[in-house]
Design a protein around this motif. Structure first.
Motif, mmCIF file in Angstrom:
data_model
loop_
_atom_site.group_PDB
_atom_site.id
_atom_site.type_symbol
_atom_site.label_atom_id
_atom_site.label_comp_id
_atom_site.label_asym_id
_atom_site.label_seq_id
_atom_site.Cartn_x
_atom_site.Cartn_y
_atom_site.Cartn_z
ATOM 1 N N GLY A 1 0.831 -1.200 0.000
ATOM 2 C CA GLY A 1 0.000 0.000 0.000
ATOM 3 C C GLY A 1 0.865 1.248 0.000
ATOM 4 O O GLY A 1 2.007 1.233 -0.479
ATOM 5 N N VAL A 2 0.336 2.324 0.527
ATOM 6 C CA VAL A 2 1.014 3.628 0.471
ATOM 7 C C VAL A 2 1.457 4.071 1.870
ATOM 8 O O VAL A 2 0.643 4.149 2.796
ATOM 9 C CB VAL A 2 0.092 4.697 -0.143
ATOM 10 C CG1 VAL A 2 0.794 6.052 -0.195
ATOM 11 C CG2 VAL A 2 -0.369 4.275 -1.543
ATOM 12 N N ASP A 3 2.765 4.342 1.989
ATOM 13 C CA ASP A 3 3.355 4.903 3.226
ATOM 14 C C ASP A 3 2.919 4.165 4.487
ATOM 15 O O ASP A 3 2.430 4.763 5.450
ATOM 16 C CB ASP A 3 3.025 6.391 3.335
ATOM 17 C CG ASP A 3 3.791 7.238 2.332
ATOM 18 O OD1 ASP A 3 4.867 6.811 1.882
ATOM 19 O OD2 ASP A 3 3.306 8.330 1.981
ATOM 20 N N ARG A 4 3.159 2.858 4.503
ATOM 21 C CA ARG A 4 2.756 2.034 5.646
ATOM 22 C C ARG A 4 3.875 1.889 6.691
ATOM 23 O O ARG A 4 3.637 1.362 7.772
ATOM 24 C CB ARG A 4 2.345 0.635 5.160
ATOM 25 C CG ARG A 4 1.152 0.616 4.214
ATOM 26 C CD ARG A 4 -0.154 0.922 4.911
ATOM 27 N NE ARG A 4 -0.434 -0.038 5.978
ATOM 28 C CZ ARG A 4 -1.007 -1.222 5.779
ATOM 29 N NH1 ARG A 4 -1.362 -1.594 4.557
ATOM 30 N NH2 ARG A 4 -1.230 -2.032 6.795
ATOM 31 N N CYS B 1 8.241 -0.152 -4.652
ATOM 32 C CA CYS B 1 8.870 -1.448 -4.420
ATOM 33 C C CYS B 1 7.834 -2.519 -4.738
ATOM 34 O O CYS B 1 6.762 -2.543 -4.128
ATOM 35 C CB CYS B 1 9.322 -1.545 -2.959
ATOM 36 S SG CYS B 1 9.904 -3.166 -2.436
ATOM 37 N N ILE B 2 8.129 -3.372 -5.708
ATOM 38 C CA ILE B 2 7.176 -4.388 -6.152
ATOM 39 C C ILE B 2 7.701 -5.772 -5.781
ATOM 40 O O ILE B 2 8.749 -6.198 -6.276
ATOM 41 C CB ILE B 2 6.933 -4.303 -7.675
ATOM 42 C CG1 ILE B 2 6.592 -2.858 -8.096
ATOM 43 C CG2 ILE B 2 5.834 -5.271 -8.089
ATOM 44 C CD1 ILE B 2 5.337 -2.290 -7.463
ATOM 45 N N ILE B 3 6.979 -6.453 -4.901
ATOM 46 C CA ILE B 3 7.387 -7.775 -4.415
ATOM 47 C C ILE B 3 6.257 -8.776 -4.673
ATOM 48 O O ILE B 3 5.093 -8.502 -4.369
ATOM 49 C CB ILE B 3 7.706 -7.743 -2.903
ATOM 50 C CG1 ILE B 3 8.810 -6.715 -2.594
ATOM 51 C CG2 ILE B 3 8.087 -9.134 -2.395
ATOM 52 C CD1 ILE B 3 10.168 -7.039 -3.182
ATOM 53 N N THR B 4 6.613 -9.939 -5.206
ATOM 54 C CA THR B 4 5.622 -10.974 -5.496
ATOM 55 C C THR B 4 5.274 -11.771 -4.246
ATOM 56 O O THR B 4 6.162 -12.284 -3.560
ATOM 57 C CB THR B 4 6.138 -11.940 -6.576
ATOM 58 O OG1 THR B 4 6.377 -11.196 -7.790
ATOM 59 C CG2 THR B 4 5.124 -13.037 -6.868
ATOM 60 N N ASP B 5 3.982 -11.832 -3.959
ATOM 61 C CA ASP B 5 3.471 -12.711 -2.908
ATOM 62 C C ASP B 5 3.073 -14.010 -3.601
ATOM 63 O O ASP B 5 2.025 -14.097 -4.233
ATOM 64 C CB ASP B 5 2.269 -12.067 -2.212
ATOM 65 C CG ASP B 5 1.736 -12.907 -1.054
ATOM 66 O OD1 ASP B 5 1.987 -14.130 -1.041
ATOM 67 O OD2 ASP B 5 1.059 -12.350 -0.178
ATOM 68 N N GLU B 6 3.942 -15.000 -3.503
ATOM 69 C CA GLU B 6 3.736 -16.242 -4.254
ATOM 70 C C GLU B 6 2.522 -17.025 -3.769
ATOM 71 O O GLU B 6 1.897 -17.751 -4.541
ATOM 72 C CB GLU B 6 4.999 -17.101 -4.164
ATOM 73 C CG GLU B 6 6.172 -16.484 -4.918
ATOM 74 C CD GLU B 6 7.480 -17.219 -4.680
ATOM 75 O OE1 GLU B 6 8.155 -17.530 -5.681
ATOM 76 O OE2 GLU B 6 7.825 -17.468 -3.517
ATOM 77 N N ILE C 1 4.264 -1.629 -3.097
ATOM 78 C CA ILE C 1 4.642 -0.890 -1.890
ATOM 79 C C ILE C 1 5.118 0.481 -2.347
ATOM 80 O O ILE C 1 6.153 0.604 -3.010
ATOM 81 C CB ILE C 1 5.745 -1.644 -1.119
ATOM 82 C CG1 ILE C 1 5.217 -3.017 -0.675
ATOM 83 C CG2 ILE C 1 6.234 -0.834 0.075
ATOM 84 C CD1 ILE C 1 6.299 -4.004 -0.333
ATOM 85 N N VAL C 2 4.328 1.496 -2.050
ATOM 86 C CA VAL C 2 4.655 2.870 -2.455
ATOM 87 C C VAL C 2 4.914 3.641 -1.161
ATOM 88 O O VAL C 2 3.988 3.946 -0.415
ATOM 89 C CB VAL C 2 3.500 3.509 -3.249
ATOM 90 C CG1 VAL C 2 3.919 4.879 -3.786
ATOM 91 C CG2 VAL C 2 3.058 2.597 -4.389
ATOM 92 N N ASP C 3 6.182 3.930 -0.882
ATOM 93 C CA ASP C 3 6.548 4.414 0.445
ATOM 94 C C ASP C 3 7.749 5.346 0.345
ATOM 95 O O ASP C 3 8.792 4.973 -0.199
ATOM 96 C CB ASP C 3 6.876 3.208 1.339
ATOM 97 C CG ASP C 3 6.894 3.544 2.817
ATOM 98 O OD1 ASP C 3 7.503 4.565 3.182
ATOM 99 O OD2 ASP C 3 6.303 2.777 3.599
ATOM 100 N N ARG C 4 7.600 6.541 0.882
ATOM 101 C CA ARG C 4 8.715 7.498 0.838
ATOM 102 C C ARG C 4 9.964 6.928 1.504
ATOM 103 O O ARG C 4 11.085 7.333 1.184
ATOM 104 C CB ARG C 4 8.313 8.811 1.503
ATOM 105 C CG ARG C 4 8.040 8.727 3.003
ATOM 106 C CD ARG C 4 7.558 10.061 3.547
ATOM 107 N NE ARG C 4 6.243 10.403 3.038
ATOM 108 C CZ ARG C 4 5.790 11.657 2.953
ATOM 109 N NH1 ARG C 4 6.548 12.667 3.331
ATOM 110 N NH2 ARG C 4 4.593 11.903 2.479
ATOM 111 N N ASN C 5 9.783 5.987 2.437
ATOM 112 C CA ASN C 5 10.922 5.426 3.161
ATOM 113 C C ASN C 5 11.709 4.395 2.369
ATOM 114 O O ASN C 5 12.740 3.915 2.854
ATOM 115 C CB ASN C 5 10.451 4.823 4.489
ATOM 116 C CG ASN C 5 10.137 5.893 5.524
ATOM 117 O OD1 ASN C 5 10.736 6.962 5.531
ATOM 118 N ND2 ASN C 5 9.182 5.611 6.390
#
Length: 382
Positions: free
Chosen positions: A121-124, A149-154, A162-166
């Motif tokens: 999600g955004v800024d979690r 950040c794009i990660i596959t949940d297999e 994952i869209v996050d300023r951090n």
């Protein structure tokens, strides 16, 4: 309406800029790096070269080459184990989008704890990630400089956005000399990925004058240089122009976000383990055909940036010229014609569409869509 512009603090670019980057890394006072890369770059000796350059700056390192083409939760968790075992105080990502995204996942969990799923999600996240230096070897994803950040949940067969300023890297490095060895197919796929970033950012509902300028310049550079970079990979000028183009496209979408092309492509990648850039390239003209109803002038601007002669055309005609120019470029660099060629299956479309509508990237698409409409776009792309 206010807006925030995200970009790494320092970005080093240009032919043979790697030595300058190493000097910049040394000044941060880091002791030991986890170098996150893929098996191919490790086997080719590129990771060892980076480790050697770090050693010359009195920085120790350990190589983790477990970043897969579509990095998974398992890749992130194994990287975290390597980070902790090595007592590393920063991360170096080496490669294209996959190593960069994997490294972001590792660095984010290293400081925030928990599981990478917690940050979908955004800024979690609550804290900045472990310092990340992103050394790029492709010209497409712009992951070396974005907060994506794009990660596959297999287990779910989906790609988590994952869209996050951090997760914004501390430092990005784009040395075209590292891109010369990219094979033809990867050059084409990553270049079309960059084009998709620029086009989606330009028609995004969150576009600003800053992102517009970045997106249009990126499209111009891609139109002028991608074909040459694909067919003569040793052309350093074309490689450098594509490095700048993908970075500009990254600046655009990092702040204006994306649209349904990415929301849909993420599902194809997660479901079938397909290359992201190719999925984007196949979907791009179909999604823009859907969008043309609401943003014809914007797409007409895209047509002009792609080199189409739109003088005397209406906005609607210009939009169709943009779609034709996108198709022409994709064909010239030998992108597959449709999803069927990639192994996608018509019976999976309802699930793919349902998941696409949950993807954060679709929120800024210029035209809203429902399940039926996303399914129709998928079918049109077969």
């Amino acid at each position: 309406m206010s807006s925030t512009f995200f970009i790494p603090a320092v970005n080093i670019m240009g032919i043979d800029c790697l030595d300058e980057a190493m000097s910049a890394i040394r000044k941060h006072g880091f002791r030991k790096a986890l170098i996150v890369t893929d098996a191919g770059l490790a086997k080719a000796g590129v990771a060892a070269r980076i480790a050697g350059l770090l050693a010359m700056q009195d920085i120790d390192s350990v190589v983790f080459d477990g970043a897969k083409p579509n990095p998974s939760i398992d890749n992130v968790e194994k990287g975290l184990v390597a980070l902790k075992a090595g007592q590393c105080d920063f991360v170096v990502s080496l490669g294209g989008g996959s190593p960069h995204d994997c490294a972001k996942g590792i660095a984010l969990c290293a400081t925030n704890g928990g599981h990478i799923r917690d940050y979908e999600g955004v800024d979690r996240s609550a804290k900045p990630q472990l310092p990340l230096v992103a050394i790029n070897t492709t010209a497409g994803t712009a992951s070396e400089m974005t907060r994506f950040c794009i990660i596959t949940d297999e287990s779910r067969h989906v790609k988590m956005a994952i869209v996050d300023r951090n997760v914004t890297p501390l430092l990005s490095v784009n040395d075209p000399a590292l891109m010369v060895a990219m094979p033809k197919g990867l050059t084409a796929a990553t270049g079309m990925d960059a084009l998709t970033h620029a086009v989606e950012a330009y028609v995004s509902t969150a576009a600003t004058p800053i992102t517009d300028a970045c997106a249009i310049k990126a499209i111009e550079l891609i139109s002028a240089n991608l074909r040459q970079a694909v067919f003569d990979g040793a052309d350093l000028q074309a490689r450098e122009s594509m490095a700048y183009a993908q970075f500009l496209a990254g600046m655009a979408f990092n702040n204006a976000s994306l649209g349904f092309v990415h929301a849909m492509a993420h599902q194809l990648g997660g479901f079938y383990d397909l290359p992201h850039g190719v999925c984007n390239a196949v979907l791009l003209p179909h999604v823009q055909s859907f969008n043309a109803l609401v943003c014809p002038q914007r797409l007409s601007d895209v047509a002009k940036a792609l080199g189409a002669d739109i003088q005397g055309m209406s906005a609607e005609e210009g939009a169709q010229a943009a779609i034709a120019a996108i198709r022409s470029l994709a064909k010239d660099v030998e992108i597959p014609a449709g999803l069927r060629e990639l192994g996608a299956k018509l019976q999976d479309i309802p699930v793919l569409a349902s998941n696409a509508l949950k993807d954060a990237c679709g929120l800024t698409n210029p035209r809203a869509a429902d399940q039926r409409q996303i399914e129709e776009i998928f079918r049109s792309a077969f």
